[in-house]
Design a protein around this motif. Structure first.
Motif, PDB file in Angstrom:
ATOM      1  N   CYS A 126       0.835  -1.206   0.000  1.00 11.42           N
ATOM      2  CA  CYS A 126       0.000   0.000   0.000  1.00 11.42           C
ATOM      3  C   CYS A 126       0.870   1.256   0.000  1.00 11.42           C
ATOM      4  O   CYS A 126       0.550   2.245  -0.669  1.00 11.42           O
ATOM      5  CB  CYS A 126      -0.926  -0.002   1.212  1.00 11.42           C
ATOM      6  N   ILE A 127       1.972   1.225   0.748  1.00 11.77           N
ATOM      7  CA  ILE A 127       2.898   2.353   0.752  1.00 11.77           C
ATOM      8  C   ILE A 127       3.496   2.562  -0.633  1.00 11.77           C
ATOM      9  O   ILE A 127       3.581   3.686  -1.136  1.00 11.77           O
ATOM     10  CB  ILE A 127       4.006   2.129   1.801  1.00 11.77           C
ATOM     11  N   VAL A 128       3.916   1.463  -1.259  1.00 16.22           N
ATOM     12  CA  VAL A 128       4.481   1.550  -2.605  1.00 16.22           C
ATOM     13  C   VAL A 128       3.439   2.076  -3.587  1.00 16.22           C
ATOM     14  O   VAL A 128       3.758   2.895  -4.464  1.00 16.22           O
ATOM     15  CB  VAL A 128       5.012   0.175  -3.058  1.00 16.22           C
ATOM     16  N   MET A 129       2.187   1.648  -3.442  1.00 23.56           N
ATOM     17  CA  MET A 129       1.131   2.126  -4.335  1.00 23.56           C
ATOM     18  C   MET A 129       0.944   3.630  -4.201  1.00 23.56           C
ATOM     19  O   MET A 129       0.754   4.343  -5.200  1.00 23.56           O
ATOM     20  CB  MET A 129      -0.185   1.406  -4.026  1.00 23.56           C
ATOM     21  N   TYR A 130       0.997   4.147  -2.981  1.00 24.69           N
ATOM     22  CA  TYR A 130       0.878   5.591  -2.769  1.00 24.69           C
ATOM     23  C   TYR A 130       2.013   6.319  -3.475  1.00 24.69           C
ATOM     24  O   TYR A 130       1.789   7.277  -4.223  1.00 24.69           O
ATOM     25  CB  TYR A 130       0.893   5.896  -1.266  1.00 24.69           C
ATOM     26  N   ASP A 139      -2.119  13.426  -7.620  1.00 31.22           N
ATOM     27  CA  ASP A 139      -1.856  14.343  -6.520  1.00 31.22           C
ATOM     28  C   ASP A 139      -1.999  13.604  -5.188  1.00 31.22           C
ATOM     29  O   ASP A 139      -2.360  12.426  -5.144  1.00 31.22           O
ATOM     30  CB  ASP A 139      -2.764  15.578  -6.597  1.00 31.22           C
ATOM     31  N   GLU A 140      -1.709  14.308  -4.104  1.00 30.99           N
ATOM     32  CA  GLU A 140      -1.660  13.655  -2.793  1.00 30.99           C
ATOM     33  C   GLU A 140      -3.013  13.092  -2.388  1.00 30.99           C
ATOM     34  O   GLU A 140      -3.097  11.986  -1.841  1.00 30.99           O
ATOM     35  CB  GLU A 140      -1.174  14.656  -1.745  1.00 30.99           C
ATOM     36  N   SER A 386      -6.236   5.204 -12.756  1.00 29.49           N
ATOM     37  CA  SER A 386      -7.440   5.790 -12.153  1.00 29.49           C
ATOM     38  C   SER A 386      -7.064   6.942 -11.237  1.00 29.49           C
ATOM     39  O   SER A 386      -7.731   7.996 -11.240  1.00 29.49           O
ATOM     40  CB  SER A 386      -8.202   4.723 -11.364  1.00 29.49           C
ATOM     41  N   ALA A 387      -6.000   6.769 -10.451  1.00 28.64           N
ATOM     42  CA  ALA A 387      -5.571   7.832  -9.535  1.00 28.64           C
ATOM     43  C   ALA A 387      -5.173   9.093 -10.297  1.00 28.64           C
ATOM     44  O   ALA A 387      -5.402  10.209  -9.834  1.00 28.64           O
ATOM     45  CB  ALA A 387      -4.407   7.339  -8.674  1.00 28.64           C
ATOM     46  N   VAL A 388      -4.582   8.913 -11.475  1.00 24.81           N
ATOM     47  CA  VAL A 388      -4.243  10.075 -12.308  1.00 24.81           C
ATOM     48  C   VAL A 388      -5.514  10.827 -12.702  1.00 24.81           C
ATOM     49  O   VAL A 388      -5.561  12.058 -12.673  1.00 24.81           O
ATOM     50  CB  VAL A 388      -3.458   9.625 -13.562  1.00 24.81           C
ATOM     51  N   ALA A 389      -6.553  10.059 -13.047  1.00 24.29           N
ATOM     52  CA  ALA A 389      -7.817  10.688 -13.448  1.00 24.29           C
ATOM     53  C   ALA A 389      -8.483  11.397 -12.277  1.00 24.29           C
ATOM     54  O   ALA A 389      -9.182  12.405 -12.469  1.00 24.29           O
ATOM     55  CB  ALA A 389      -8.757   9.633 -14.032  1.00 24.29           C
ATOM     56  N   TRP A 390      -8.305  10.884 -11.066  1.00 23.58           N
ATOM     57  CA  TRP A 390      -8.928  11.501  -9.891  1.00 23.58           C
ATOM     58  C   TRP A 390      -8.228  12.780  -9.461  1.00 23.58           C
ATOM     59  O   TRP A 390      -8.753  13.527  -8.643  1.00 23.58           O
ATOM     60  CB  TRP A 390      -8.913  10.526  -8.716  1.00 23.58           C
ATOM     61  N   SER A 391      -7.038  13.015  -9.969  1.00 21.71           N
ATOM     62  CA  SER A 391      -6.213  14.127  -9.485  1.00 21.71           C
ATOM     63  C   SER A 391      -6.730  15.458  -9.999  1.00 21.71           C
ATOM     64  O   SER A 391      -7.232  15.569 -11.115  1.00 21.71           O
ATOM     65  CB  SER A 391      -4.759  13.936  -9.928  1.00 21.71           C
ATOM     66  N   ARG A 392      -6.564  16.475  -9.172  1.00 23.49           N
ATOM     67  CA  ARG A 392      -6.933  17.829  -9.561  1.00 23.49           C
ATOM     68  C   ARG A 392      -5.788  18.539 -10.254  1.00 23.49           C
ATOM     69  O   ARG A 392      -5.997  19.532 -10.936  1.00 23.49           O
ATOM     70  CB  ARG A 392      -7.348  18.625  -8.320  1.00 23.49           C
TER      71      ARG A 392
END
Length: 410
Positions: A126-130, A139-140, A386-392
């Motif tokens: 999970c840390i590596v995924m973050y 983004d954070e 997906s995380a890239v898409a969620w980023s502002r």
């Protein structure tokens, strides 16, 4: 002794979080990861071991080999070339040796302690995924959401709540790809060296995945910033040749023969019919050709279990995760569009793992429950998009500097 090992893994998790992030971020991450750790122990005690949902799985086989190995060590002394158990390791030597060492320390069966080690690996992932999400361009806020989703994903949680090998496999695969993207951002000789060590470990967990990760890793070095292309190419070529020579040396059957043998076994009609005869099995009209009916197989590989699918309680619970996965797939498509505009090099590295892995698994799919587990690394790598898409904020080359004390300096 078993409880001491559990306590030691908790302390290790706290230390790992504290050295991976600045103080503010660490205090934010720690409660989530401690909860994820604790939930896995509860699921182990209340769900997996009592077989409350009829999941089954091969964890008992790995535990049996580990118990046999630990008993051998107790008789003959600690060594990593045991006679009879070694013949049964096949490509799962790493998790079996880890579990055997824990059992050896405890002086007997220690399922809770072994599960604590697996839970620690899951939390480390999970840390590596973050950090991976931050490197890719999330983004954070989006990276933290991804960490929480990963930590409590039902199938990943279930498969890291006992002596399964899936947690080892996912950690090593994601770790290799993280280093590939990190190297593409900024070259550092330590990163290819770390990648080789992870590939060696992965060879002893799920051998054919080495080839799924090696090409993206090589591309990461070849396209790296901060070093001359020729230097990066020479270093990566030398390390790759050295690694393949070592693999070939320790495996008399040869590297390609071993990996292809595993893939051919999974693609064989006998293996697919055997898996299909089990609880959540599925047969395709492919005339015995693993590459036949490829489109339906791809759909099952990515999207099963479908909402209308009948099956065990575990399969029904899996549908909850599938609803999340469908949304993440939609978000991943948006993430691909963002990276296509802002960082095609990173996008190519990710796709060079996602696409070949999905196709390879599609040629072996015959059981929904089994493919649910096997595709965990594919799901995780796709979720980064997906995380890239969620980023502002849009991706930039500086997104790796996310903590005051990073795991790997870029």
């Amino acid at each position: 002794m078993e409880y001491l090992i559990v306590a030691a893994t908790v302390i290790t998790l706290v230390v790992l979080v504290s050295v991976s992030f600045d103080k503010h971020t660490a205090w934010r991450m720690l409660p989530v990861l401690l909860a994820a750790f604790a939930v896995r122990l509860v699921v182990h005690l209340a769900v997996v071991r009592p077989d409350a949902v009829g999941y089954g799985g091969d964890y008992l086989g790995y535990e049996s080999i580990s118990l046999e190995t630990a008993a051998f060590w107790q008789r003959e002394g600690l060594q990593f070339a045991t006679s009879v158990p070694a013949e049964r390791f096949a490509s799962v030597a790493l998790p079996c040796y880890v579990f055997a060492f824990v059992i050896y320390l405890c002086g007997g069966a220690a399922p809770l302690a072994c599960t604590a080690v697996v839970a620690l690996i899951a939390c480390a992932l999970c840390i590596v995924m973050y950090r991976f999400a931050r490197v890719v361009g999330a983004d954070e806020r989006a990276a933290f959401v991804l960490l929480v989703v990963t930590a409590f994903s039902p199938m990943f949680l279930l498969c890291t709540s006992d002596t399964f090998k899936d947690g080892f496999n996912a950690f090593l695969v994601v770790g290799c790809l993280y280093l590939a993207v990190s190297t593409a951002r900024r070259f550092d000789i330590r990163k290819p060296l770390m990648t080789l060590s992870l590939l060696w470990a992965l060879w002893n967990v799920r051998a054919y995945m080495v080839f799924m990760c090696a090409v993206p890793a090589l591309l990461g070095v070849m396209g790296s910033r901060g070093a001359a292309f020729t230097r990066a190419l020479v270093v990566s070529g030398g390390l790759l040749v050295a690694g393949l020579f070592f693999f070939g040396y320790v495996d008399s059957g040869g590297v390609m023969e071993t990996a292809l043998g595993q893939l051919e076994f999974g693609q064989s009609e006998e293996a697919r019919r055997s898996y299909a005869s089990q609880g959540s099995g599925v047969l395709f009209d492919d005339s015995g050709n693993a590459w036949g009916s490829l489109i339906p197989k791809l759909l099952y590989t990515l999207l099963a279990p479908f909402p209308w699918t009948e099956g065990s309680a575990t399969l029904q619970l899996g549908k909850i995760e599938m609803l999340i996965w469908y949304f993440m797939l939609y978000s991943a498509v948006r993430g691909v569009r963002v990276l296509w505009r802002h960082d095609r090099r990173v996008l190519l590295i990710l796709l060079l793992f996602i696409v070949p892995s999905t196709i390879a698994y599609a040629t072996t799919v015959a059981n929904v429950g089994l493919i649910f587990r096997q595709r965990i690394p594919i799901v995780m790598v796709t979720s980064l998009l997906s995380a890239v898409a969620w980023s502002r904020r849009r991706p930039s080359a500086d997104t790796e500097e996310t903590a005051r004390r990073p795991l790997t300096r870029a």
